[in-house]
Design a protein around this motif. Structure first.
Motif, PDB file in Angstrom:
ATOM      1  N   GLY A  84      16.699  30.564 -11.782  1.00 12.85           N
ATOM      2  CA  GLY A  84      16.756  29.802 -10.540  1.00 12.85           C
ATOM      3  C   GLY A  84      16.109  28.441 -10.689  1.00 12.85           C
ATOM      4  N   PRO A  85      15.934  27.730  -9.579  1.00 11.92           N
ATOM      5  CA  PRO A  85      15.317  26.410  -9.612  1.00 11.92           C
ATOM      6  C   PRO A  85      13.874  26.495 -10.101  1.00 11.92           C
ATOM      7  N   VAL A  86      13.442  25.476 -10.814  1.00  9.99           N
ATOM      8  CA  VAL A  86      12.087  25.454 -11.337  1.00  9.99           C
ATOM      9  C   VAL A  86      11.140  24.807 -10.329  1.00  9.99           C
ATOM     10  N   ALA A  87      11.554  23.701  -9.766  1.00  8.72           N
ATOM     11  CA  ALA A  87      10.720  22.975  -8.813  1.00  8.72           C
ATOM     12  C   ALA A  87      11.433  22.933  -7.468  1.00  8.72           C
ATOM     13  N   PRO A  88      10.686  22.695  -6.370  1.00  6.21           N
ATOM     14  CA  PRO A  88      11.329  22.658  -5.057  1.00  6.21           C
ATOM     15  C   PRO A  88      12.453  21.634  -4.965  1.00  6.21           C
ATOM     16  N   ASP A  89      12.309  20.506  -5.643  1.00 10.46           N
ATOM     17  CA  ASP A  89      13.365  19.494  -5.534  1.00 10.46           C
ATOM     18  C   ASP A  89      14.604  19.852  -6.354  1.00 10.46           C
ATOM     19  N   ASP A  90      14.556  20.955  -7.110  1.00  4.69           N
ATOM     20  CA  ASP A  90      15.737  21.474  -7.810  1.00  4.69           C
ATOM     21  C   ASP A  90      16.457  22.538  -6.981  1.00  4.69           C
ATOM     22  N   ASP A  91      15.827  22.984  -5.908  1.00  6.44           N
ATOM     23  CA  ASP A  91      16.361  24.074  -5.095  1.00  6.44           C
ATOM     24  C   ASP A  91      17.235  23.514  -3.971  1.00  6.44           C
ATOM     25  N   PRO A  92      18.545  23.792  -3.994  1.00  2.51           N
ATOM     26  CA  PRO A  92      19.423  23.248  -2.956  1.00  2.51           C
ATOM     27  C   PRO A  92      19.052  23.726  -1.555  1.00  2.51           C
ATOM     28  N   ASP A  93      18.588  24.974  -1.421  1.00  2.00           N
ATOM     29  CA  ASP A  93      18.194  25.474  -0.101  1.00  2.00           C
ATOM     30  C   ASP A  93      16.993  24.706   0.442  1.00  2.00           C
ATOM     31  N   PHE A  94      16.023  24.436  -0.416  1.00  2.00           N
ATOM     32  CA  PHE A  94      14.848  23.691   0.000  1.00  2.00           C
ATOM     33  C   PHE A  94      15.236  22.277   0.442  1.00  2.00           C
ATOM     34  N   LEU A  95      16.087  21.641  -0.355  1.00  2.00           N
ATOM     35  CA  LEU A  95      16.533  20.289   0.004  1.00  2.00           C
ATOM     36  C   LEU A  95      17.320  20.289   1.305  1.00  2.00           C
ATOM     37  N   TRP A  96      18.143  21.310   1.546  1.00  2.00           N
ATOM     38  CA  TRP A  96      18.903  21.420   2.790  1.00  2.00           C
ATOM     39  C   TRP A  96      17.955  21.546   3.981  1.00  2.00           C
ATOM     40  N   LYS A  97      16.918  22.392   3.823  1.00  2.00           N
ATOM     41  CA  LYS A  97      15.948  22.569   4.911  1.00  2.00           C
ATOM     42  C   LYS A  97      15.196  21.272   5.195  1.00  2.00           C
ATOM     43  N   LEU A  98      14.840  20.543   4.129  1.00  2.00           N
ATOM     44  CA  LEU A  98      14.179  19.253   4.343  1.00  2.00           C
ATOM     45  C   LEU A  98      15.072  18.296   5.127  1.00  2.00           C
ATOM     46  N   GLU A  99      16.338  18.252   4.775  1.00  2.00           N
ATOM     47  CA  GLU A  99      17.276  17.377   5.474  1.00  2.00           C
ATOM     48  C   GLU A  99      17.417  17.796   6.938  1.00  2.00           C
ATOM     49  N   GLN A 100      17.477  19.101   7.201  1.00  2.00           N
ATOM     50  CA  GLN A 100      17.581  19.579   8.584  1.00  2.00           C
ATOM     51  C   GLN A 100      16.341  19.200   9.382  1.00  2.00           C
ATOM     52  N   ASP A 101      15.147  19.344   8.774  1.00  2.00           N
ATOM     53  CA  ASP A 101      13.908  18.959   9.457  1.00  2.00           C
ATOM     54  C   ASP A 101      13.884  17.459   9.749  1.00  2.00           C
ATOM     55  N   ARG A 102      14.327  16.665   8.772  1.00  2.00           N
ATOM     56  CA  ARG A 102      14.359  15.220   8.960  1.00  2.00           C
ATOM     57  C   ARG A 102      15.282  14.851  10.114  1.00  2.00           C
ATOM     58  N   ARG A 103      16.458  15.471  10.172  1.00  2.00           N
ATOM     59  CA  ARG A 103      17.404  15.181  11.252  1.00  2.00           C
ATOM     60  C   ARG A 103      16.850  15.618  12.607  1.00  2.00           C
ATOM     61  N   ARG A 104      16.170  16.772  12.654  1.00  2.00           N
ATOM     62  CA  ARG A 104      15.586  17.257  13.905  1.00  2.00           C
ATOM     63  C   ARG A 104      14.513  16.305  14.401  1.00  2.00           C
ATOM     64  N   ARG A 105      13.641  15.838  13.500  1.00  2.00           N
ATOM     65  CA  ARG A 105      12.598  14.887  13.897  1.00  2.00           C
ATOM     66  C   ARG A 105      13.204  13.568  14.373  1.00  2.00           C
ATOM     67  N   GLU A 106      14.275  13.144  13.737  1.00  2.00           N
ATOM     68  CA  GLU A 106      14.947  11.912  14.137  1.00  2.00           C
ATOM     69  C   GLU A 106      15.528  12.046  15.543  1.00  2.00           C
ATOM     70  N   ARG A 107      16.150  13.192  15.849  1.00  2.00           N
ATOM     71  CA  ARG A 107      16.702  13.422  17.202  1.00  2.00           C
ATOM     72  C   ARG A 107      15.596  13.454  18.235  1.00  2.00           C
ATOM     73  N   GLU A 108      14.455  14.064  17.894  1.00  2.00           N
ATOM     74  CA  GLU A 108      13.339  14.129  18.837  1.00  2.00           C
ATOM     75  C   GLU A 108      12.762  12.738  19.116  1.00  2.00           C
ATOM     76  N   ARG A 109      12.705  11.898  18.095  1.00  2.00           N
ATOM     77  CA  ARG A 109      12.206  10.527  18.283  1.00  2.00           C
ATOM     78  C   ARG A 109      13.135   9.729  19.188  1.00  2.00           C
ATOM     79  N   GLU A 110      14.461   9.958  19.025  1.00  2.00           N
ATOM     80  CA  GLU A 110      15.428   9.252  19.865  1.00  2.00           C
ATOM     81  C   GLU A 110      15.299   9.677  21.318  1.00  2.00           C
TER      82      GLU A 110
END
Length: 120
Positions: A84-110
């Protein structure tokens, strides 16, 4: 030759006994340590060779492998790499969750929030 052959037999038996002393239970092929010691002492050549063969086979079966004379693993005998992935930035699921969190925070700021769901 009369001296060399007995010295080789004694050295082989001594090597096997010292190797046996540092062995783990799963490397002994199901026999207790004391029984291996008896076999090596009573049958020095056969016992020592049998011990060396059993230990090498059990190491390979356990996946330990043996390093070559240089101390470096041979082809296919090196450390196993994780599948499997060695580091968090190699893990597609982790990167997807980060992107979802970023989008959620952006919507809340708007909407006028401060990023934690509470108005400022």
């Amino acid at each position: 030759m009369k001296v060399v052959l007995p010295l080789v037999v004694v050295a082989l038996a001594l090597y096997a006994l010292l190797d046996l002393a540092g062995s783990d239970e799963d490397e002994r092929g199901g026999l207790p340590r004391w029984l291996w010691a008896v076999i090596i002492v009573i049958l020095p050549v056969f016992g020592a060779v049998a011990w060396i063969v059993v230990r090498r086979v059990s190491r390979r079966a356990a996946g330990g492998g043996d390093a070559g004379r240089s101390g470096r693993p041979g082809p296919g005998r090196g450390p196993k790499r994780p599948s499997g992935p060695v580091a968090p930035d190699d893990d597609p699921d982790f990167l997807w969750k980060l992107e979802q969190d970023r989008r959620r925070r952006e919507r809340e700021r708007e909407k006028g929030g401060n990023g934690e769901g509470k108005p400022s």
